[in-house]
Design an enzyme around this catalytic site. Structure first.
Site, PDB file in Angstrom:
ATOM      1  N   ALA A   1      -6.877  39.688  39.083  1.00  0.00           N
ATOM      2  CA  ALA A   1      -7.871  39.334  40.098  1.00  0.00           C
ATOM      3  C   ALA A   1      -8.902  38.400  39.474  1.00  0.00           C
ATOM      4  O   ALA A   1      -9.176  38.474  38.271  1.00  0.00           O
ATOM      5  CB  ALA A   1      -8.546  40.597  40.613  1.00  0.00           C
TER       6      ALA A   1
ATOM      7  N   GLY B   1      -4.082  42.413  38.269  1.00  0.00           N
ATOM      8  CA  GLY B   1      -3.336  42.033  39.469  1.00  0.00           C
ATOM      9  C   GLY B   1      -2.072  41.239  39.160  1.00  0.00           C
ATOM     10  O   GLY B   1      -1.126  41.256  39.950  1.00  0.00           O
TER      11      GLY B   1
ATOM     12  N   GLU C   1      -8.151  46.902  33.542  1.00  0.00           N
ATOM     13  CA  GLU C   1      -9.301  47.102  34.434  1.00  0.00           C
ATOM     14  C   GLU C   1     -10.323  48.060  33.842  1.00  0.00           C
ATOM     15  O   GLU C   1     -11.530  47.905  34.051  1.00  0.00           O
ATOM     16  CB  GLU C   1      -8.828  47.625  35.800  1.00  0.00           C
ATOM     17  CG  GLU C   1      -8.198  46.568  36.697  1.00  0.00           C
ATOM     18  CD  GLU C   1      -6.714  46.366  36.456  1.00  0.00           C
ATOM     19  OE1 GLU C   1      -6.197  46.813  35.409  1.00  0.00           O
ATOM     20  OE2 GLU C   1      -6.068  45.750  37.325  1.00  0.00           O
TER      21      GLU C   1
ATOM     22  N   GLU D   1       0.414  43.761  38.431  1.00  0.00           N
ATOM     23  CA  GLU D   1       0.711  44.462  39.698  1.00  0.00           C
ATOM     24  C   GLU D   1       1.608  43.618  40.601  1.00  0.00           C
ATOM     25  O   GLU D   1       2.471  44.152  41.301  1.00  0.00           O
ATOM     26  CB  GLU D   1      -0.611  44.829  40.393  1.00  0.00           C
ATOM     27  CG  GLU D   1      -1.341  45.908  39.608  1.00  0.00           C
ATOM     28  CD  GLU D   1      -2.770  46.136  40.084  1.00  0.00           C
ATOM     29  OE1 GLU D   1      -3.558  45.158  40.083  1.00  0.00           O
ATOM     30  OE2 GLU D   1      -3.088  47.261  40.474  1.00  0.00           O
TER      31      GLU D   1
END
Ligand code: CO8
Length: 256
Positions: free
Chosen positions: A63, A108, A131, A111
């Site tokens: 992200a 992300g 994270e 992911e």
């Protein structure tokens, strides 16, 4: 364009193209990925999707942290839901997807790779869900998909320490299907080529059945398998496959 979609023979190729920020996922890029996946779902003549990141350094660094910081809480929740729903589209595409992880796959980015059907990595690939180092936890599916692939103990360790997982370890623990030297795009085509000649709807039944295995009880999973294998049995392709076996010839599937 930060997200590029093109057709390459039997394949759709989705490229994250923001190399100056290591292909980090802004909310607008997540939206672009969602729209690109809708386009892939509507493409008639492709047999698999390849997902990669531009440049030789990163698949995707996760992200966009700079953007995350400045969002009100309500937007963050929507952000997590957006990321989750966009990545979930990969699971419902009519074709399988292969993530070609050509460098960093953090947060992300990991992911996104986890949401693909398969993952291939270059030897310099590094996975991680860092994270925790930002005071966050994964929000785009990592806490759910990582344990399904590598087991709860390893997933907890990777998520709670935020440590890097290099390509060779990723292969050993089942996080990637293979580590490949050389041209990763060609490796992706070759890898997908091992299944793309089979019946597309039947491949989809197989994916759907296996994907549910981690979600449901054995009893429920067996019921799903019975339903989907019956649907496969009813296809003309099953008729053709079994006839070809008896006639000692190669089956010619027509995706129906
Ligand atoms: N977001 C924004 N920009 C980034 C990101 C990122 N995730 N990663 C890298 N960049 C930018 C850098 O800021 C830098 O830009 P600039 O040149 O303008 O300073 C450029 O990309 C190149 O990066 P580096 O200079 O840092 O390159 P290095 O080779 O030194 O380091 C690393 C590469 C190790 C990958 C490093 O960039 C890094 O650690 N990046 C962050 C990785 C990370 O922590 N990712 C997880 C993000 S959080 C997430 O994905 C999910 C959060 C949950 C969301 C839920 C919503 C509520």
């Amino acid at each position: 364009m930060p997200v590029e979609l093109k057709k390459d023979g039997d394949f759709a190729v989705l490229t994250l193209n923001r190399p100056e920020a290591l292909n980090a996922l802004s909310f607008s890029i997540l939206g672009d990925i969602g729209r690109a996946l809708d386009e892939v779902a509507a493409m008639k003549d492709i047999r698999a999707l390849l997902v990669t990141g531009a440049g030789d350094k990163a698949f995707c660094a996760g992200a966009d942290i700079k953007e995350l910081r400045n969002r009100p809480l309500i937007d963050q929740k929507r952000g997590a839901e957006l990321g989750q729903s966009v990545f979930a589209k990969l699971g419902t595409l009519p074709v399988a997807s292969v993530a070609l992880v050509n460098g960093y796959a953090f947060g992300g980015g990991s992911e996104l790779a986890l949401a693909c059907t398969f993952r291939l990595a270059s030897p310099n690939a590094i996975f991680g869900l860092p994270e925790i180092k930002l005071g966050l936890i994964p929000g785009y599916g990592g806490t759910q998909r990582l344990p399904r692939l590598v087991g709860e103990g390893r997933a907890l360790e990777i998520i709670m320490t935020g440590r890097n997982v290099k390509a060779d370890e990723a292969e050993r623990i089942g996080l990637v299907n293979a580590v490949v030297e050389g041209d990763l795009m060609q490796a992706g085509r070759d890898f997908a080529g091992k299944f793309t000649r089979y019946s597309l709807p039947v491949l989809e039944f197989a994916r759907r059945a296996v994907q549910r295995a981690g979600d449901v009880t054995l009893e429920e999973g067996l019921r799903i398998e019975a339903d989907l294998s019956t649907l496969a049995y009813r296809t003309a392709d099953a008729e053709e496959g079994m006839a070809a076996f008896e006639e000692k010839r190669k089956a010619e599937f027509r995706d129906g």
